[in-house]
Design a protein around this motif. Structure first.
Motif, short mmCIF file in Angstrom:
data_model
loop_
_atom_site.label_atom_id
_atom_site.label_comp_id
_atom_site.label_asym_id
_atom_site.label_seq_id
_atom_site.Cartn_x
_atom_site.Cartn_y
_atom_site.Cartn_z
N LEU A 305 7.40 -4.41 1.58
CA LEU A 305 6.97 -3.08 1.15
C LEU A 305 5.49 -2.82 1.38
CD1 LEU A 305 9.03 -2.67 -2.16
CD2 LEU A 305 9.57 -1.80 0.13
N ASP A 306 4.69 -3.88 1.38
CA ASP A 306 3.26 -3.68 1.61
C ASP A 306 2.98 -3.24 3.04
OD1 ASP A 306 3.95 -6.12 2.73
OD2 ASP A 306 2.06 -7.09 2.19
N GLN A 307 4.01 -3.29 3.90
CA GLN A 307 3.85 -2.84 5.28
C GLN A 307 4.50 -1.49 5.55
OE1 GLN A 307 2.00 -4.40 7.72
NE2 GLN A 307 1.36 -5.50 5.87
N LEU A 308 5.12 -0.88 4.53
CA LEU A 308 5.90 0.33 4.78
C LEU A 308 5.03 1.45 5.34
CD1 LEU A 308 8.67 1.75 2.45
CD2 LEU A 308 7.28 3.21 3.89
N VAL A 309 4.00 1.85 4.62
CA VAL A 309 3.17 2.97 5.08
C VAL A 309 2.43 2.63 6.38
CG1 VAL A 309 1.14 4.38 4.54
CG2 VAL A 309 2.95 4.09 2.84
#
Length: 437
Positions: A305-309
């Motif tokens: 999730l830390d790579q989503l944006v």
């Protein structure tokens, strides 16, 4: 003040029903097929080269997607190869693992004498050694027009599925996963639900993974999409999968996908960024973020999730060669630029989604009508590099006053621009010279 017991009971029943839906969405472990290699380039100004696709594939695998569509094996001009063809050929020739990978194909046809001819896309799927497919059909009168009639479709579907089962080597040498994608699924259900559900019931008896429907123009309301999914589930029972794909024509797309999940859909297919074939779609990036918002634990367990944006925005920038629209919800630059402290989302508050949860961070935007001292200090920090706490409260308050006075005087100033912000700071009594050092 008080309300009567019967009314109070009814109110609590209504609110409890919403909590039940939230629990449903928290519990779902969605079946996703990522289309960042196809859906996003279709509507992009530039698209993706072979080198781009080879670089993207490991990134979306690392993010957590294990079902990935490699491309479409073009139906209208099959002899004129596309980058998608080059990509699949490269993966085959270099023996790159394609486990969990799909390609779009269209069906073959059975003529009136009973002779079956596979489509060029089916032959390419076999020759390119892609293990799985989203196998597309049309079911509305407009969709079928010029391609086939209903009788031809009904006799061709089982034959087409049988050919795929016999000729496609699936993941790890097993059977291929075949999802029948009804491009005009919502149209077909709205036009004639008996015919549509009759075809779906027939498909439920076939050796397929499941079914997918699209709202390919983005014109159906969420409650209609929910009803369509519930209707299909009457004839397509689990464990057969039911997926949706919603375009953004009317602005309903993300709500429609949530309604679909609440009414029996297993998941969705789409790209990670917002860009799609028209103006956008219910992207997997947005859906994942909204499920995180609801407290769905499967998202953190499965996806980085830390790579989503950063990943979603970088992919869209690659396809467009321009920035993601600033005011795009969730993924846009302004999605987490605060104009007023009151709007800040908190991790401890129900339904809030802090940007850090999906790889983003808060920034600040000066809007002269509402921006408060805390926001102004945050923007000054961005512009100058000085800590927000270093700006005196009396100067910040005076900046608010000056913005109001200057707007009342008819002055239209974009204070968010660094030069204008520093000029305002100086007029309010701040030392620009101090900031320069």
């Amino acid at each position: 003040m008080s309300i009567d017991t019967a009314t109070g009971t009814r109110i609590h029943e209504i609110l409890a029903s919403t909590q039940h839906k939230i629990e449903q969405l928290r519990a779902v472990a969605p079946y996703f097929i990522d289309l960042s290699l196809r859906e996003n380039p279709v509507g992009a100004r530039v698209g993706q080269t072979l080198a781009d696709k080879l670089a993207i594939l490991p990134k979306i695998r690392d993010f957590g997607f294990d079902r990935i569509l490699l491309g479409t094996l073009d139906y209208s001009m099959p002899e004129e190869l596309e980058v998608d063809d080059d990509f699949m050929l490269y993966l085959r020739d270099h023996q790159i693992d394609t486990t969990g990978c799909y390609a779009f194909t269209d069906i073959g046809l059975v003529d009136e004498q009973g002779h079956f001819t596979p489509s060029p896309s089916m032959l390419k799927l076999r020759d390119y050694q892609v293990p799985n497919t989203l196998h597309e059909i049309y079911l509305s009168k407009d969709g079928m027009a010029g391609q086939y009639d209903l009788a031809t479709l009904v006799r061709s579907l089982p034959a087409s599925i049988a050919w795929l089962q016999q000729n496609i080597r699936g993941d790890h040498g097993g059977a291929p996963r075949i999802l029948i994608n009804v491009v005009d699924g919502c149209d077909a259900l709205a036009e004639d639900p008996d015919i549509a559900c009759g075809v779906f019931a027939m498909l439920a008896q076939q050796p397929i993974e499941g079914l997918s429907i699209e709202d390919d123009r983005g014109t159906y309301l969420p409650f209609q999409v929910g009803a369509f999914v519930a209707a299909i589930r009457c004839v397509l029972p689990p464990p057969l999968k039911l997926l949706v794909h919603m375009h953004a024509g009317g602005g309903f797309e993300n709500a429609s996908v949530l309604e679909a999940l609440l009414n029996g859909a297993d998941g969705a297919w789409g790209g990670l960024p917002k860009r799609a074939a028209i103006i956008g779609h219910a992207s997997l990036g947005e859906l994942i973020a909204n499920l995180v918002r609801l407290g769905n634990p499967h998202m953190a367990q499965r996806y980085q999730l830390d790579q989503l944006v950063p990943l979603a925005t970088s992919l869209q920038i690659l396809d467009e060669e321009q920035q993601v629209p600033d005011d795009l919800p969730i993924l846009g630059y302004n999605a987490y630029r605060l104009p007023l402290s009151f709007f800040r989302q908190r991790a401890d508050r129900f339904m809030d989604l802090v940007p850090e949860a999906i790889g983003g961070s808060y920034r600040y935007r000066i809007c002269p009508v509402v921006s408060d001292p805390a926001v102004i200090a945050g923007r000054l920090c961005e512009v100058t590099g000085e800590p927000a706490v270093s700006f005196a409260q009396d100067v910040l308050q005076q900046m608010v006053r000056l913005m109001r006075r200057e707007l009342r005087a008819g002055e239209r100033i974009v204070y968010d621009q660094p030069a204008e912000l520093l000029a305002l700071y100086a007029r309010a009594g701040g030392s620009v010279e101090r900031l320069a050092h």
